[in-house]
Design an enzyme around this catalytic site. Structure first.
Site, PDB file in Angstrom:
ATOM      1  N   MET A   1      54.166  30.406  58.571  1.00 44.14           N
ATOM      2  CA  MET A   1      54.048  30.786  60.308  1.00 44.14           C
ATOM      3  C   MET A   1      55.219  30.159  60.629  1.00 44.14           C
ATOM      4  O   MET A   1      55.923  29.471  60.808  1.00 44.14           O
ATOM      5  CB  MET A   1      52.443  29.673  60.372  1.00 44.14           C
ATOM      6  CG  MET A   1      51.455  30.834  59.346  1.00 44.14           C
ATOM      7  SD  MET A   1      50.183  29.527  59.730  1.00 44.14           S
ATOM      8  CE  MET A   1      50.270  28.172  57.854  1.00 44.14           C
TER       9      MET A   1
ATOM     10  N   ARG B   1      55.157  17.980  49.234  1.00 39.46           N
ATOM     11  CA  ARG B   1      54.446  18.555  49.080  1.00 39.46           C
ATOM     12  C   ARG B   1      54.474  18.772  47.233  1.00 39.46           C
ATOM     13  O   ARG B   1      55.166  18.977  46.744  1.00 39.46           O
ATOM     14  CB  ARG B   1      53.877  20.119  49.655  1.00 39.46           C
ATOM     15  CG  ARG B   1      55.154  20.772  49.829  1.00 39.46           C
ATOM     16  CD  ARG B   1      55.310  22.231  50.247  1.00 39.46           C
ATOM     17  NE  ARG B   1      56.265  23.115  50.837  1.00 39.46           N
ATOM     18  CZ  ARG B   1      56.981  23.884  51.476  1.00 39.46           C
ATOM     19  NH1 ARG B   1      56.221  24.307  52.525  1.00 39.46           N
ATOM     20  NH2 ARG B   1      57.705  24.430  51.514  1.00 39.46           N
TER      21      ARG B   1
ATOM     22  N   TYR C   1      31.094  34.746  25.132  1.00 41.24           N
ATOM     23  CA  TYR C   1      32.953  34.863  24.947  1.00 41.24           C
ATOM     24  C   TYR C   1      33.256  36.352  25.912  1.00 41.24           C
ATOM     25  O   TYR C   1      32.130  36.224  26.563  1.00 41.24           O
ATOM     26  CB  TYR C   1      33.595  35.131  23.631  1.00 41.24           C
ATOM     27  CG  TYR C   1      32.839  36.969  23.459  1.00 41.24           C
ATOM     28  CD1 TYR C   1      33.705  38.224  23.286  1.00 41.24           C
ATOM     29  CD2 TYR C   1      31.601  37.319  22.370  1.00 41.24           C
ATOM     30  CE1 TYR C   1      32.998  39.580  23.610  1.00 41.24           C
ATOM     31  CE2 TYR C   1      30.866  38.426  22.585  1.00 41.24           C
ATOM     32  CZ  TYR C   1      31.613  39.376  23.101  1.00 41.24           C
ATOM     33  OH  TYR C   1      30.970  40.481  22.913  1.00 41.24           O
TER      34      TYR C   1
ATOM     35  N   ARG D   1      32.809  50.325  20.234  1.00 35.09           N
ATOM     36  CA  ARG D   1      32.235  51.045  21.078  1.00 35.09           C
ATOM     37  C   ARG D   1      32.055  52.005  20.292  1.00 35.09           C
ATOM     38  O   ARG D   1      33.098  52.862  19.901  1.00 35.09           O
ATOM     39  CB  ARG D   1      32.353  50.832  22.215  1.00 35.09           C
ATOM     40  CG  ARG D   1      31.471  52.042  22.754  1.00 35.09           C
ATOM     41  CD  ARG D   1      31.632  51.148  24.903  1.00 35.09           C
ATOM     42  NE  ARG D   1      33.616  52.654  24.624  1.00 35.09           N
ATOM     43  CZ  ARG D   1      34.194  52.179  26.134  1.00 35.09           C
ATOM     44  NH1 ARG D   1      33.829  51.450  27.516  1.00 35.09           N
ATOM     45  NH2 ARG D   1      35.312  53.079  26.691  1.00 35.09           N
TER      46      ARG D   1
ATOM     47  N   ASP E   1      31.805  49.301  34.506  1.00 37.42           N
ATOM     48  CA  ASP E   1      30.829  50.332  34.728  1.00 37.42           C
ATOM     49  C   ASP E   1      29.088  49.744  35.572  1.00 37.42           C
ATOM     50  O   ASP E   1      28.627  50.346  36.695  1.00 37.42           O
ATOM     51  CB  ASP E   1      30.434  51.382  33.758  1.00 37.42           C
ATOM     52  CG  ASP E   1      30.632  52.969  33.316  1.00 37.42           C
ATOM     53  OD1 ASP E   1      31.452  52.434  34.116  1.00 37.42           O
ATOM     54  OD2 ASP E   1      30.185  52.751  32.091  1.00 37.42           O
TER      55      ASP E   1
ATOM     56  N   GLU F   1      25.452  47.921  30.724  1.00 40.75           N
ATOM     57  CA  GLU F   1      26.738  48.719  32.382  1.00 40.75           C
ATOM     58  C   GLU F   1      25.703  49.334  33.087  1.00 40.75           C
ATOM     59  O   GLU F   1      26.402  50.186  33.788  1.00 40.75           O
ATOM     60  CB  GLU F   1      27.845  49.755  31.802  1.00 40.75           C
ATOM     61  CG  GLU F   1      27.026  50.215  30.554  1.00 40.75           C
ATOM     62  CD  GLU F   1      27.927  50.990  29.738  1.00 40.75           C
ATOM     63  OE1 GLU F   1      29.150  51.592  30.574  1.00 40.75           O
ATOM     64  OE2 GLU F   1      27.655  51.793  28.406  1.00 40.75           O
TER      65      GLU F   1
ATOM     66  N   ARG G   1      54.736  22.333  64.446  1.00 39.13           N
ATOM     67  CA  ARG G   1      55.288  23.157  63.152  1.00 39.13           C
ATOM     68  C   ARG G   1      53.455  22.986  62.654  1.00 39.13           C
ATOM     69  O   ARG G   1      52.771  22.893  62.767  1.00 39.13           O
ATOM     70  CB  ARG G   1      55.921  22.240  61.858  1.00 39.13           C
ATOM     71  CG  ARG G   1      57.484  22.056  61.584  1.00 39.13           C
ATOM     72  CD  ARG G   1      57.892  21.410  60.578  1.00 39.13           C
ATOM     73  NE  ARG G   1      59.244  21.098  60.750  1.00 39.13           N
ATOM     74  CZ  ARG G   1      59.540  20.712  60.483  1.00 39.13           C
ATOM     75  NH1 ARG G   1      59.686  18.887  61.541  1.00 39.13           N
ATOM     76  NH2 ARG G   1      61.695  20.496  60.521  1.00 39.13           N
TER      77      ARG G   1
ATOM     78  N   LYS H   1      50.923  19.959  55.004  1.00 35.37           N
ATOM     79  CA  LYS H   1      52.074  18.828  55.965  1.00 35.37           C
ATOM     80  C   LYS H   1      50.948  17.857  56.290  1.00 35.37           C
ATOM     81  O   LYS H   1      51.595  16.236  56.159  1.00 35.37           O
ATOM     82  CB  LYS H   1      52.483  19.552  56.575  1.00 35.37           C
ATOM     83  CG  LYS H   1      54.308  18.834  57.094  1.00 35.37           C
ATOM     84  CD  LYS H   1      54.388  20.541  58.582  1.00 35.37           C
ATOM     85  CE  LYS H   1      54.907  21.209  57.555  1.00 35.37           C
ATOM     86  NZ  LYS H   1      56.370  21.126  56.831  1.00 35.37           N
TER      87      LYS H   1
ATOM     88  N   THR I   1      31.094  44.574  33.183  1.00 30.69           N
ATOM     89  CA  THR I   1      30.844  45.232  33.870  1.00 30.69           C
ATOM     90  C   THR I   1      32.086  46.484  35.117  1.00 30.69           C
ATOM     91  O   THR I   1      31.657  46.094  36.332  1.00 30.69           O
ATOM     92  CB  THR I   1      32.164  43.301  34.351  1.00 30.69           C
ATOM     93  OG1 THR I   1      32.953  43.123  33.748  1.00 30.69           O
ATOM     94  CG2 THR I   1      30.495  42.461  33.957  1.00 30.69           C
TER      95      THR I   1
ATOM     96  N   CYS J   1      33.274  42.692  28.764  1.00 30.57           N
ATOM     97  CA  CYS J   1      34.296  43.226  27.883  1.00 30.57           C
ATOM     98  C   CYS J   1      34.970  44.090  29.145  1.00 30.57           C
ATOM     99  O   CYS J   1      36.048  44.923  28.510  1.00 30.57           O
ATOM    100  CB  CYS J   1      34.068  44.289  26.660  1.00 30.57           C
ATOM    101  SG  CYS J   1      32.364  45.295  27.317  1.00 30.57           S
TER     102      CYS J   1
ATOM    103  N   HIS K   1      64.154  30.868  51.868  1.00 30.84           N
ATOM    104  CA  HIS K   1      63.066  31.873  51.741  1.00 30.84           C
ATOM    105  C   HIS K   1      62.810  32.476  50.354  1.00 30.84           C
ATOM    106  O   HIS K   1      62.465  32.552  49.442  1.00 30.84           O
ATOM    107  CB  HIS K   1      63.330  32.305  53.066  1.00 30.84           C
ATOM    108  CG  HIS K   1      62.080  33.766  53.345  1.00 30.84           C
ATOM    109  ND1 HIS K   1      61.879  34.773  52.413  1.00 30.84           N
ATOM    110  CD2 HIS K   1      60.756  33.104  53.537  1.00 30.84           C
ATOM    111  CE1 HIS K   1      60.451  34.937  52.705  1.00 30.84           C
ATOM    112  NE2 HIS K   1      60.401  34.095  53.266  1.00 30.84           N
TER     113      HIS K   1
ATOM    114  N   SER L   1      27.054  43.368  25.112  1.00 36.83           N
ATOM    115  CA  SER L   1      28.075  43.501  26.074  1.00 36.83           C
ATOM    116  C   SER L   1      28.301  43.302  27.451  1.00 36.83           C
ATOM    117  O   SER L   1      27.732  44.991  27.690  1.00 36.83           O
ATOM    118  CB  SER L   1      29.649  44.063  25.312  1.00 36.83           C
ATOM    119  OG  SER L   1      30.483  43.379  25.856  1.00 36.83           O
TER     120      SER L   1
ATOM    121  N   GLY M   1      57.113  29.159  55.380  1.00 32.90           N
ATOM    122  CA  GLY M   1      57.989  30.554  55.831  1.00 32.90           C
ATOM    123  C   GLY M   1      57.050  31.524  56.596  1.00 32.90           C
ATOM    124  O   GLY M   1      57.294  32.177  57.195  1.00 32.90           O
TER     125      GLY M   1
END
Length: 889
Positions: free
Chosen positions: A107, A352, A864, A630, A782, A758, A96, A26, A780, A844, A468, A777, A105
Site C-alpha cells: 500500500m 512488527r 486422523y 481403496r 468427490d 464421498e 502511512r 503499525k 472430500t 483422505c 522489497h 474415510s 510495500g
C-alpha cells in the site's frame, strides 16, 4: 460518538499492541513502543473502521473524522513545537498505511507532507540546510504526484536522470539546492501535464488527499493480489498513520535503516540490518541505493568495504542494540524494525513481527524456548504449517558442477532454476504455460507481486537484504538473490550481461538464495535432510496433537517418503494407479474388454501376482502401521485403448477380432463417467475384480507374516458407497476371500472393511452404513464435487471469478467448504458414531494436507487425516495447532 482517531507519542498512547484489529499492526505497535518509553515521533492513527466506512459509503469519510484529525494534529504541533503549514517553523508529517496483517510495500506511503513553496523556506531557516530542504520538497512532490495524483513513477525518474546528465552528475547526493529547485519546477510542470491540475499548496488539502489515497490503496491490484496469496480478508481494511517527520537526510550525522533483531534467513541470534547515511527510509526498502550493513560482522560477511553503522555512529548503534533487546524481550519474538537518526538522535518508526524463512522460523522458535521466553506450545503455534513446504524439497547438490557467473546477496534461501524472464507479466504468463522461470529485474516493486509469486526464484541487480525483493521473497518462500551488481539488465532489449556473456530471455539460470550465487544452466539437486530444529519442533507438535497423520501413498517409493516424513500409516492407497503400469495395462484391458466372467478371471489371474507383490512391498515398508487400500474406483473407460493401434495390440493378445473389441469399447463409453459405472458399482456387476484385489491384499499379508515381518492390519476400503446394501454385499465378498486365504496359508489375518464416504447420500445414511462398515474415510475431493455439483477438472475456469466476487472465500477443492461439505462430514461422523461408537473415522482427500481443513477436522473429532507424503509434516504441525486452538477456545 465513535472514536476514529487514536494518538501516540511522548511516552503515552491511547492504544496498545492488542488493538491490531482497530489500529492495524503499525499503529498498535507505535502505541506500544510509545508506552514503553522508546523514542517514537508523536502521531495518531486513523482506525481501520474508517476504511470500512470509506468503502461502504462510496469512498466518503465519516463526518466526525475531520474534527478528530484536527485535534490530534494540534497535539502533535504542541509536542514538537512546530506548526502545520507554518512558514517559519513548519510541522511535516508522514502518512502511512497499516493493516492488521503485515503487507510490506503493498500500500501507499507519503513522506514530508506539509511542504509547499512557502514552508520550504521555513525548513531552510529551521534546519540551516538549503539543500536538505529542497531535496525533501522534491521527494514529497514525487511521492504525492505518484501516490495521490496518479503520475507514473518513471516520469519523475526521467526528469531527474536528464537533469543529472545535463549537469554531468552521477549521484543524487551530488545535486545542489539550486539543482533541486530546477527539478522541482519540472516536477510540478509534469504533474499539470499528466494530472490536469497543479500540485496542491495547501497542507490540509495535501493531508486529506494522502489519507484518501492510503485508504484507496487497500483496493489496489498489488494489495488485492497479496491478500489473495496470504489469505487476508478484504473486509479487514487498513488504518492510516500520521506521524511527525524525522529526517535521515539532513547530513552526515543522519541516517535511516531497517533491521531484524535476528537473522530472518537463518534464524541466528545476530542483529541483522542495513542503513544509509543522509537518506530517507524509502531509499533503503526500495532498493534504489545498495545500503550498508549495520554491524561489522554483517559487513564482513557480505565482503563490503563500506563502513558499518557500528563504526561511524557507535553511540547511536549502542542505543539501537538496547532497543533491539527490549523489543525482543517485550514481544517475545523476532522483530522487524525501522528507524531514523536525525542529528545524532535515534527515533523508532516501526516494529512488527518479522517475516522469516521456514528454517529461520524453526530455529527462532526453538531458541526462544531455550531462552525461556516462550513455551513449547507457543513455539508450535508460531510456525506457519504451509511454510514447511520450503524445507521438504531438494537443495543444490554440493558435488554438482557449477558455473558461477555472478554473486549477490543471499536474500532468501533455497535453490531455483528456470528460464530468464524480465517482467512480472511474462513470469506469470510463462508459468501458466507450464514453464519454470526466474524473474530477473534491476529491482522489484510492489507491482511485481504477481510475477514474484509465479516465478521459481527472483534475481535483482540492485537492492539489499531488506529491499522489497528480499522481504517479499522470504515471506513467500521464494529463493532470492539481490544486489548482484556485476549483472547488467537491459529490460528493453531483454538481455542481461556479465563479464562478456550475454544472456537472453529464455536462457536457463540457477540461483542459490543461501549463498547469493548465480549460475549458468540448471544445477542438479539432492533430497533434504530433516533434523535439528525441524525434528525438535515436529517432536513437540507430535506431543500436542490428538489426530493421527497418515499419507496417501500408492507405491513403495511414496511409502518410504511418507515414513521419512513421519506418517503413521497409509490413509489411502489407490490401487488403480498400479493398473496403469506399462507391464500390466494390456492385461487390464483384456479384463475390461472380456465379455464373460471366465475371460475376466483369466485376465485378472495375470494381474493378481503383480498386485500381490505391490502390497507385499508396501506392507514391508509400513512395518505394521495401518494401510488403507481403496479397491478399484475409476470408471473402466479410463483404462481403455485410445487409438486403433492400441486396440489392435489388445485384440491380438486376447485372440479376438478388432471390430468386436471396438464395439465393446463403444459400449463401455459413458456420457458422465464421474457419476457412472465406477467404484462399488463395478464390483456389484463385476465382483471378480474386487475378489482378485482382496486376494492380492490377504496373500501379501500372509507373505509378510511368513517372512517374520511385523503383523499387518490392512483396512480394505470400498469406494463410492451410497447404500448399506452395496457395502454389505461387498463386505461379504471380502470376508469370503479373507477366509479362503487364511485357510490356504494357515495365517491369522486381522483386517477391517470400511468405506469411503464421498456422496451426500452416504453422509445422510451414515448410521445405516455403519451397521456394516468398521471405518469411514471421507473422500472430500468427490464429496465436494457431488455436494456442489461441480467438476473438479472444469471448475478452475470460473472458480477464480467466484473468489473475486466474494461468492466463495476460497477454492473448495483446496480448503474444505465448512458450511456445506463440512456439514455433511459432521453429519456423517455423528450418525456413524451413534451407530458404532468405536468407528474409526478419517479424511483422505487433498484437504487432509490443508491447515484450515485440518482445523475443521479437529472440530468434528476425526481420528486422523491423510495427505500426500510431502505434506505429512505440514499436517502434523497443523494438527497440533488445531488441538491448541480448540483447547484455548
Amino acid at each position: 460518538m465513535t472514536k476514529w482517531v487514536y494518538s501516540f507519542g511522548g511516552e503515552v498512547a491511547e492504544g496498545n499492541a492488542g488493538m491490531k484489529s482497530l489500529l492495524g499492526g503499525k499503529g498498535a505497535n507505535l502505541a506500544e513502543m510509545s508506552a514503553l518509553g522508546l523514542p517514537v515521533p508523536p502521531g495518531f492513527t486513523v482506525t481501520t473502521e474508517v476504511c470500512t466506512y470509506f468503502y461502504a459509503n462510496d469512498r466518503r469519510r465519516p463526518e466526525a473524522l475531520e474534527a478528530q484529525v484536527e485535534a490530534a494534529l494540534q497535539a502533535i504541533e504542541k509536542e514538537v513545537g512546530a506548526g502545520f503549514g507554518d512558514r517559519e517553523n513548519p510541522l511535516l508529517v508522514s502518512v502511512r498505511s497499516g493493516a492488521r496483517a503485515s503487507m510490506p510495500g503493498m500500500m501507499d506511503t507519503v513522506l514530508n507532507l506539509g511542504l509547499n513553496d512557502s514552508t520550504v523556506s521555513g525548513l531552510v531557516s529551521h534546519s540551516g540546510d538549503e539543500r536538505f530542504a529542497y531535496d525533501s520538497y522534491r521527494r514529497f512532490i514525487q511521492m504525492y504526484g505518484e501516490v495521490v495524483m496518479g503520475v507514473e513513477h518513471h516520469n519523475f525518474e526521467e526528469i531527474l536522470d536528464l537533469h543529472k546528465e545535463d549537469r554531468d552528475l552521477s549521484l543524487d547526493t551530488d545535486l545542489s539546492a539550486e539543482d533541486w529547485q530546477a527539478v522541482i519546477e519540472r516536477y510540478k510542470a509534469r504533474i499539470i501535464e499528466d494530472a490536469g491540475e497543479p500540485f496542491p499548496q495547501d497542507p490540509r488539502d495535501q493531508l486529506w488527499g494522502s489519507i484518501d489515497a492510503v485508504l484507496g490503496s487497500w483496493m489496489n491490484q498489488r494489495a488485492i493480489t497479496y491478500r489473495r496469496l496470504h489469505n487476508i480478508p478484504a473486509d479487514w481494511g487498513t488504518a492510516v498513520n500520521i506521524q511527525a517527520m524525522v529526517f535521515g537526510n539532513m547530513g552526515e550525522d543522519c541516517a535511516t535503516g531497517v533491521a531484524f533483531t535476528r537473522d530472518p534467513s537463518t534464524g541466528a541470534n545476530a542483529f541483522y540490518g542495513e542503513y544509509l547515511v543522509n537518506a530517507q527510509g524509502e531509499d533503503v526498502v526500495a532498493g534504489i541505493r545498495t545500503p550498508q550493513s549495520i554491524t561489522i560482522a554483517g559487513k564482513e560477511a557480505q565482503g563490503s568495504k563500506l563502513p558499518a553503522m557500528e563504526e561511524i555512529l557507535p553511540e547511536v548503534f549502542g542505543q539501537l542494540m538496547e532497543v533491539r533487546s527490549r523489543l525482543e524481550r517485550h514481544y517475545r519474538d523476532m522483530q522487524d524494525i525501522e528507524f531514523t537518526v536525525q542529528s545524532g538522535k535515534l527515533y523508532m518508526l516501526q516494529t512488527r513481527t518479522g517475516k522469516r524463512t521456514a528454517s529461520a522460523a524453526l530455529k527462532i522458535a526453538a531458541d526462544l524456548v531455550a531462552e525461556g521466553l516462550i513455551d513449547k506450545a507457543e513455539a508450535v503455534r508460531r510456525i506457519d504449517p504451509a511454510s514447511l513446504d520450503q524445507l521438504l524439497h531438494p537443495t543444490l547438490d554440493p558435488e554438482a558442477e557449477r558455473k558461477v557467473i555472478a554473486r549477490g546477496l543471499p536474500a532468501s534461501p533455497g535453490p531455483a532454476s528456470g528460464k530468464i524472464v524480465f517482467s512480472a507479466d511474462e513470469a506469470e504468463a510463462q508459468t501458466a504455460a507450464g514453464e519454470a522461470v526466474l524473474l530477473c529485474r534491476v529491482e522489484t516493486s510492489p507491482e511485481d507481486i504477481h510475477g514474484m509469486h509465479a516465478a521459481r526464484g527472483i534475481l535483482t541487480t540492485r537492492g539489499g537484504m531488506t529491499s522489497h525483493a528480499a522481504v517479499v521473497a522470504r515471506g513467500m518462500g521464494r529463493p532470492c538473490v539481490s544486489g548482484a551488481a556485476e549483472l547488467r539488465i537491459d529490460p528493453k532489449l531483454q538481455v542481461m550481461r556479465v563479464a562478456g556473456l550475454e544472456l537472453k530471455a529464455g536462457d536457463l539460470l540457477t540461483i542459490d538464495g543461501a549463498t547469493g550465487e548465480v549460475m549458468l544452466g540448471e544445477v542438479s539437486t539432492i533430497e533434504p535432510q530433516l533434523s535439528g530444529d525441524f525434528a525438535t519442533i515436529m517432536e513437540w507438535a507430535d506431543e500436542i496433537r490428538g489426530m493421527g497423520v497418515r499419507a496417501n501413498a500408492d507405491t513403495p517409493g511414496d511409502c518410504e517418503t511418507a515414513r521419512r516424513f513421519g506418517a503413521e500409516g497409509v490413509g489411502l492407497c489407490r490401487t488403480e494407479h498400479m493398473f496403469f503400469d506399462a507391464g500390466r495395462i494390456v492385461a487390464v484391458r483384456e479384463m475390461i474388454l472380456a465379455n464373460t466372467p471366465e475371460l475376466r478371471r483369466k485376465a485378472l489371474g495375470e494381474i493378481l501376482p503383480m498386485q500381490r507383490d505391490d502390497f507385499t512391498e508396501i506392507f514391508r515398508i509400513m512395518a505394521g502401521l495401518p494401510v488403507t487400500i481403496r479397491l478399484l474406483d475409476p470408471p473402466l473407460h479410463e483404462f481403455l485403448p485410445h487409438n486403433d493401434e492400441e486396440l489392435a495390440e489388445v485384440a491380438a493378445l486376447a485372440g479376438v477380432p478388432l471390430d468386436e473389441l471396438r464395439a465393446r469399447a463403444i459400449k463401455l463409453a459413458e456420457a458422465n463417467p464421474m457419476l457412472g459405472h465406477r467404484g462399488c458399482r463395478l464390483a456389484i456387476t463385476y465382483p471378480e475384480i474386487y475378489e482378485m484385489q482382496a486376494r492380492a491384499i490377504f496373500e501379501a499379508c500372509a507373505a509378510v507374516a511368513r517372512e517374520g515381518g511385523e503383523a499387518v492390519e490392512p483396512e480394505v476400503m470400498i469406494p463410492l458407497v451410497a447404500t448399506r446394501e452395496e457395502l454389505a454385499i461387498l463386505k461379504d465378498l471380502v470376508d469370503k476371500v479373507a477366509g479362503e486365504v487364511m485357510a490356504e496359508t494357515g495365517s491369522e489375518i486381522r483386517y477391517l472393511v470400511g468405506t469411503m464416504i464421498e456422496l451426500p447420500r452416504a453422509c445422510l445414511q451414515a448410521a445405516q452404513i455403519a451397521e456394516v462398515a468398521e471405518f469411514f474415510s471421507f473422500g472430500t475431493n468427490d464429496l465436494t464435487q457431488t455436494a456442489f455439483g461441480l467438476s473438479r477438472d472444469d471448475a478452475g475456469n470460473f472458480l477464480g471469478a467466484y473468489e473475486q466476487k466474494g461468492i466463495l472465500e476460497r477454492d473448495p477443492f483446496i480448503s474444505i467448504d465448512a458450511a456445506g461439505v463440512g456439514e455433511l462430514v459432521a453429519i456423517g461422523a455423528e450418525r456413524g458414531r451413534r451407530q458404532r461408537p468405536e468407528l474409526k473415522i478419517g479424511i483422505c482427500g487433498e484437504h487432509g494436507g490443508d491447515p484450515a481443513s485440518i482445523d475443521f477436522c479437529q472440530t468434528v473429532a476425526l481420528d486422523y487425516v491423510s495427505c500426500s507424503p510431502f505434506r505429512v509434516p505440514i499436517a502434523r504441525l497443523a494438527a497440533a495447532q488445531a488441538k491448541l486452538g480448540q483447547e484455548s477456545g
